[in-house]
Write an enzyme that holds these catalytic residues in place. Structure first.
Site, short mmCIF file in Angstrom:
data_model
loop_
_atom_site.label_atom_id
_atom_site.label_comp_id
_atom_site.label_asym_id
_atom_site.label_seq_id
_atom_site.Cartn_x
_atom_site.Cartn_y
_atom_site.Cartn_z
N ARG A 261 0.84 -1.20 0.00
CA ARG A 261 0.00 0.00 0.00
C ARG A 261 0.88 1.25 0.00
O ARG A 261 1.84 1.34 0.77
CB ARG A 261 -0.92 0.00 1.22
CG ARG A 261 -1.89 -1.18 1.22
CD ARG A 261 -2.86 -1.16 2.38
NE ARG A 261 -3.67 -2.38 2.37
CZ ARG A 261 -4.61 -2.66 3.27
NH1 ARG A 261 -4.84 -1.80 4.26
NH2 ARG A 261 -5.30 -3.77 3.19
N ARG A 276 1.84 1.56 10.29
CA ARG A 276 1.41 1.97 8.95
C ARG A 276 2.61 1.85 8.02
O ARG A 276 3.51 2.69 8.04
CB ARG A 276 0.88 3.40 8.96
CG ARG A 276 0.10 3.79 7.71
CD ARG A 276 -0.32 5.24 7.78
NE ARG A 276 -1.23 5.50 8.87
CZ ARG A 276 -2.56 5.40 8.81
NH1 ARG A 276 -3.13 5.04 7.68
NH2 ARG A 276 -3.31 5.66 9.86
N GLU A 348 -7.10 -0.15 14.75
CA GLU A 348 -7.66 -1.23 13.94
C GLU A 348 -6.67 -2.38 13.78
O GLU A 348 -5.52 -2.18 13.39
CB GLU A 348 -8.05 -0.70 12.56
CG GLU A 348 -8.58 -1.78 11.62
CD GLU A 348 -8.66 -1.32 10.17
OE1 GLU A 348 -8.67 -2.21 9.29
OE2 GLU A 348 -8.68 -0.11 9.93
N SER A 351 -10.75 -6.18 10.15
CA SER A 351 -12.02 -5.64 9.70
C SER A 351 -12.71 -6.69 8.86
O SER A 351 -12.06 -7.57 8.28
CB SER A 351 -11.82 -4.35 8.89
OG SER A 351 -11.38 -4.62 7.59
N ARG A 389 0.67 -5.01 12.70
CA ARG A 389 -0.14 -4.41 13.76
C ARG A 389 -0.42 -5.40 14.89
O ARG A 389 -0.50 -5.02 16.06
CB ARG A 389 -1.46 -3.88 13.19
CG ARG A 389 -1.27 -2.64 12.32
CD ARG A 389 -2.58 -1.96 12.02
NE ARG A 389 -2.35 -0.73 11.26
CZ ARG A 389 -3.21 0.28 11.20
NH1 ARG A 389 -4.36 0.20 11.84
NH2 ARG A 389 -2.93 1.36 10.52
#
Length: 426
Positions: A261, A276, A348, A351, A389
């Site tokens: 990403r 991130r 987060e 999800s 994460r």
């Protein structure tokens, strides 16, 4: 993409969805207009072709002035048919272009608003009270360096910012997480998959990642391929252009892949550490179900995520993501956010989204049943383990005063029975 019948029958619902997403409501009216032009031009083309065929049958049997008139009309029709064909194709292309730009219709129960307008549905576990235990928690970077587990400095040296190395027990911890996550998914009936990290434009567009999310996607222009940001893309494309037997559903896959990403728009956010990053590994659940079973499947995916985070001993909460933060393909999305002690907030970790028929229509994936025949099915996705994460949450949550980290019991069989990660530096 949405069903055009919904657009024609209930345009206000689609307008309300666009408004809730904070996106252009005018797109709905432009699409309605293009669809009407497509249908009218299609009917006009069919009428002209029908007349053309009728005259073609009459010409051989006619003579004299009648034949001359028929031939004259046949010549006129050739030009009219060609023009009508071009208009029909242009209207169809415009309709598809606008349809691909339109996000999925938001579920009516989704909270309306932006990133901070979510609803907290439930909370599991309590954050550790380090003050009561008599020591201040260290962040994951300090712990990772002491354990010989994380090296961001050399990651930046070799690849740039937001890259990192997992070394020693850090690498072993990733492998343990992946193996444990795949084991849970397999036990739940998912087929484990190692998926491609490079996909064709059709797969990326079909899953909805070339719209508003395009800025976050890495593209290899020379090869006309994209690097996936999630194995959801490859798992959705797996049955592209296929008709699945309804009796086989649900089909559930657990994909493991590297993910890439750009993190566009995240300047200044999470610049420190591995929360991130540009490249990470992830275990993703993906389901193909009948549309009427989609909401129940969303609850199942969420339950498997909660089972996983509970087994890791993490304090977390479940949120109902607001309409403006859903992403183009989701009707509804639930996030599980784990407590990060040194940040003093939930972040987060997983999800799960119900995309309904949206991706299936774009990728031409259908189901065939005895009662309803051939129709689009529904797809859903759910992150089980986004590795970096999860490592952050584990290190910070399970740290000890001496700098060691207690290994969650579920991971110990995959770490040779190791119960504690101990510092390798003073």
């Amino acid at each position: 993409m949405i069903d055009l019948r919904l657009l024609r029958e209930d345009p206000d619902r689609v307008r309300a969805s666009q408004r809730a997403r904070g996106e252009d409501v005018g797109l709905v009216d432009a699409l309605i207009s293009a669809d009407e032009r497509r249908r009218v031009s299609g009917s006009r083309f069919d009428e002209l072709r029908s007349e053309q065929k009728r005259i073609g049958k009459l010409v051989p049997r006619a003579s004299g002035d009648e034949k001359a008139e028929l031939l004259k009309r046949a010549g006129e029709l050739a030009g009219e048919v060609k023009a009508a064909d071009a208009e029909r194709d242009e209207a169809a292309d415009e309709t598809r272009r606008l349809l691909l730009a339109l996000g999925n219709v938001v579920h009516p129960d989704v909270p309306v608003g932006g990133e901070d307008d979510f609803t907290v549905l439930e909370t599991h576990g309590a954050p550790r009270d380090f003050e009561a235990e008599g020591f201040a928690p260290k962040d994951h970077l300090e712990l990772g360096a002491a354990l010989g587990a994380i090296d961001v400095e050399r990651g930046a040296k070799v690849s740039g910012s937001r890259f990192y190395y997992l070394t020693g027990v850090g690498a072993l911890l990733e492998l343990a997480l992946v193996n444990a996550a795949i084991a849970q998914a397999t036990e739940a009936g998912f087929v484990p998959m190692l998926t491609p990290a490079l996909v064709k434009p059709r797969a990326m567009e079909g899953t909805g990642f070339l719209g508003q999310a395009a800025q976050d996607v890495y593209q290899l222009e020379k090869d006309d391929l994209y690097l996936v940001g999630t194995s959801e893309v490859a798992l959705a494309g797996y049955h592209m252009d296929e008709i699945l037997d309804e009796a086989r559903l649900p089909l559930r896959y657990a994909g493991f892949s590297p993910c890439f990403r750009r993190e566009a728009g995240s300047h200044g956010k999470d610049t420190k550490g591995i929360i991130r990053v540009h490249q990470f590994d992830k275990v993703e659940m993906f389901s193909y179900v009948a549309p009427e079973d989609a909401e129940a499947e969303l609850d199942r995916l969420l339950a498997w995520e909660k089972q996983w985070l509970t087994a890791l001993g993490l304090a977390f909460r479940v949120i109902d993501v607001a309409s403006g933060d859903l992403g183009a393909s989701a009707q509804r999305k639930f996030d599980c956010e784990a407590w990060i002690p040194t940040q003093g907030k939930y972040r987060e970790l997983t999800s799960t989204s119900n995309t309904g028929e949206f991706q299936a229509r774009r990728l031409s994936i259908r189901m065939r049943g005895k009662e309803k025949g051939v129709r689009p099915l529904a797809t859903l996705n759910g992150t089980l383990c986004a590795v970096p994460r999860t490592i952050v949450a584990i290190l910070e949550t399970h740290q000890n005063a001496d700098g060691s980290v207690t290994v969650p019991e579920i991971l110990r069989p995959y770490l040779g029975g190791r119960e504690t990660l101990t510092p390798v530096t003073a």
